[in-house]
Motif scaffolding. Structure first.
Motif, PDB file in Angstrom:
ATOM      1  N   LEU A 228       0.175 -39.596  36.800  1.00 58.14           N
ATOM      2  CA  LEU A 228      -0.852 -39.314  35.883  1.00 58.14           C
ATOM      3  C   LEU A 228      -0.535 -39.267  34.510  1.00 58.14           C
ATOM      4  O   LEU A 228       0.557 -38.281  34.244  1.00 58.14           O
ATOM      5  N   GLY A 230      -1.172 -38.864  30.324  1.00 55.69           N
ATOM      6  CA  GLY A 230      -2.261 -38.244  29.198  1.00 55.69           C
ATOM      7  C   GLY A 230      -1.435 -37.571  28.134  1.00 55.69           C
ATOM      8  O   GLY A 230      -0.321 -37.779  27.897  1.00 55.69           O
ATOM      9  N   ASP A 231      -2.290 -36.715  27.428  1.00 58.07           N
ATOM     10  CA  ASP A 231      -1.652 -36.074  26.382  1.00 58.07           C
ATOM     11  C   ASP A 231      -1.559 -34.285  26.434  1.00 58.07           C
ATOM     12  O   ASP A 231      -0.661 -33.805  26.322  1.00 58.07           O
ATOM     13  N   LEU A 233      -0.830 -31.367  28.436  1.00 58.63           N
ATOM     14  CA  LEU A 233      -0.062 -31.147  29.845  1.00 58.63           C
ATOM     15  C   LEU A 233      -0.864 -30.166  30.423  1.00 58.63           C
ATOM     16  O   LEU A 233      -1.009 -30.218  31.923  1.00 58.63           O
ATOM     17  N   ARG A 235      -4.192 -30.043  30.884  1.00 55.91           N
ATOM     18  CA  ARG A 235      -5.361 -30.802  31.489  1.00 55.91           C
ATOM     19  C   ARG A 235      -4.986 -31.699  32.463  1.00 55.91           C
ATOM     20  O   ARG A 235      -5.448 -31.755  33.418  1.00 55.91           O
ATOM     21  N   MET A 236      -3.719 -32.051  32.250  1.00 55.21           N
ATOM     22  CA  MET A 236      -3.176 -32.936  33.233  1.00 55.21           C
ATOM     23  C   MET A 236      -2.794 -32.290  34.731  1.00 55.21           C
ATOM     24  O   MET A 236      -2.900 -32.933  35.604  1.00 55.21           O
ATOM     25  N   GLY A 240      -4.074 -33.170  38.187  1.00 50.79           N
ATOM     26  CA  GLY A 240      -3.249 -33.194  39.240  1.00 50.79           C
ATOM     27  C   GLY A 240      -3.748 -32.426  40.380  1.00 50.79           C
ATOM     28  O   GLY A 240      -3.593 -32.935  41.616  1.00 50.79           O
ATOM     29  N   ARG A 363       3.398 -38.991  28.197  1.00 55.69           N
ATOM     30  CA  ARG A 363       3.705 -37.781  29.037  1.00 55.69           C
ATOM     31  C   ARG A 363       3.044 -38.062  30.417  1.00 55.69           C
ATOM     32  O   ARG A 363       1.922 -38.696  30.507  1.00 55.69           O
ATOM     33  N   LYS A 364       3.653 -37.644  31.506  1.00 56.64           N
ATOM     34  CA  LYS A 364       3.085 -37.735  32.626  1.00 56.64           C
ATOM     35  C   LYS A 364       3.383 -36.601  33.613  1.00 56.64           C
ATOM     36  O   LYS A 364       4.213 -35.739  33.297  1.00 56.64           O
ATOM     37  N   LEU A 393     -11.541 -39.636  35.236  1.00 53.16           N
ATOM     38  CA  LEU A 393     -10.557 -39.159  34.157  1.00 53.16           C
ATOM     39  C   LEU A 393     -11.081 -39.327  33.000  1.00 53.16           C
ATOM     40  O   LEU A 393     -11.828 -40.173  32.364  1.00 53.16           O
ATOM     41  N   TYR A 397      -6.581 -40.936  29.566  1.00 55.42           N
ATOM     42  CA  TYR A 397      -5.914 -40.558  30.780  1.00 55.42           C
ATOM     43  C   TYR A 397      -6.010 -41.753  31.544  1.00 55.42           C
ATOM     44  O   TYR A 397      -7.124 -42.454  31.998  1.00 55.42           O
TER      45      TYR A 397
END
Length: 401
Positions: A228, A230-231, A233, A235-236, A240, A363-364, A393, A397
């Motif tokens: 995944l 995105g920007d 972390l 929220r990621m 996830g 970022r992942k 998403l 993202y």
């Protein structure tokens, strides 16, 4: 066949990798032999019969010719009957094989038994080495209670300069085994069941070779990696876990984990540029002061009993163990005076991520899973279908499988 027999005497990892190659070659050769002894003679006889029949028509109607005609007529009738059976059977088997082909699953490598497990046990970042060691020791005890496993070896954490550095919250266990009265899948199911009783730990079960192949393919040590990007972390991490919840009941999913991501307390030291200019302190000088005082700087080496040790300059631990003490650290100005650090910098408490992973500058965060008792491709198809249906998403993202 004889030329491939030596493969079956190889031991260790080489044997486990190459013995299936020998089996595949011998099976293919056996199938080729069956074709050579059945289909090929029939086709040759049929063609020979057609040629002889033509010659007989062109030759005189002699006694020998008549006898040859009778013999070839009988042979041709037999061959044509045999031919129909062989061709009919071949076509029928081809149709069955074609139908089976479209129902077969797909994987990068077929599953094989390496005779050893590589097990990763990870807990939350920030756990102490002592607690992580206790968790690893508990896992060793559970593994040794399984009859097929006689010995284990464990590493907890890896050095920061290691090629694949790991925190003390991660343990790697190698567990060789010998199958006895049950299949490998039954034993793996018991391993997962027992290790699943360890509270606060994520478990990944692999094998030494396939484990490393997975790492080379996807950067993770599991069969499937859902990346995944995105920007934000936080929220990621939330997304996830939503993906994890959406796919956890898919048949064949095992060892489903979300990359550990937590916020940890940290101090942020921001320079006040106007005050730096007032006291004649440059930004490089300010940065050097903070680095030397808090991180330390190696200035020389000392030798003791034939060994060398770095000589590091930094502030004493008891003068930098609280935020207020750091604010009161004294820094030299351009005219030789000493002023507290908080005159020229803002020192404040904040929260920040324990790690930041990137791929192609983005970022992942990774949702990883292994596959049990199913083929890899069908599981990935089910995951993609479920995620597309249940997960929306935000803009910016995206996922990669």
């Amino acid at each position: 066949v004889v030329s491939f027999v030596p493969l079956f005497f190889l031991t260790g990892m080489e044997g486990r990798m190459l013995v299936p190659l020998g089996i595949a070659f011998i099976v293919a050769l056996a199938a080729s032999t069956v074709v050579a002894l059945t289909v090929t003679p029939v086709l040759c006889s049929y063609l020979l019969g057609k040629d002889k029949k033509k010659e007989e028509r062109e030759s005189s109607d002699s006694y020998v010719a008549r006898k040859m005609k009778q013999w070839y007529g009988a042979a041709l009738a037999f061959v044509l009957g045999h031919k129909k059976i062989v061709l009919g059977s071949t076509i029928g088997l081809f149709v069955v094989a074609l139908a089976c082909f479209f129902t077969l699953g797909r994987s990068f490598l077929p599953p094989f038994n390496e005779g050893s497990f590589t097990i990763n046990i990870s807990s939350l970042p920030g756990i102490s080495l002592e607690e992580s060691d206790k968790m690893g020791h508990r896992a060793e005890e559970l593994l040794l209670s399984i009859p097929e496993i006689q010995t284990v070896a464990r590493k907890t954490g890896r050095a920061e300069l290691d090629e694949h550095a790991l925190g003390v919250n991660v343990s790697e266990i190698e567990a060789p085994f010998e199958l006895k009265d049950r299949s490998r899948s039954e034993m793996v199911a018991e391993v997962r069941e027992k290790l699943g009783t360890i509270v606060g730990a994520n478990i990944e079960i692999g094998q030494p070779i396939s484990h490393r192949i997975d790492a080379m393919l996807s950067g993770t040590k599991a069969n499937i990696a859902i990346k995944l990007f995105g920007d934000d972390l936080n929220r990621m991490f939330t997304l996830g876990n939503e993906i994890k919840g959406a796919i956890q009941d898919i048949p064949g999913i095992a060892d489903l984990n979300v990359e550990q991501q937590i916020e940890r307390p940290q101090l942020i030291i921001s320079p006040k540029r106007e005050m730096l200019a007032k006291f004649g302190i440059s930004l490089p000088e300010f940065s050097e002061f903070v680095n030397v005082c808090l991180a330390g700087e190696t200035v020389s080496q000392v030798y003791e009993k034939g060994k060398s040790f770095d000589l590091t300059v930094r502030v004493r631990d008891d003068l930098r163990d609280e935020m207020e003490k750091i604010r009161n650290l004294m820094i030299d100005t351009s005219d030789g005076q000493k002023i507290p650090l908080n005159y020229i910098a803002e020192v404040r408490s904040a929260m920040g991520p324990n790690t930041i992973s990137r791929e192609n500058v983005k970022r992942k965060i990774v949702i990883s899973t292994n596959v049990a008792d199913r083929d890899l491709r069908s599981v990935v198809n089910d995951i993609q279908t479920r995620v597309d249906k249940d997960i929306k998403l935000p803009e910016g993202y995206h996922l990669e499988y």
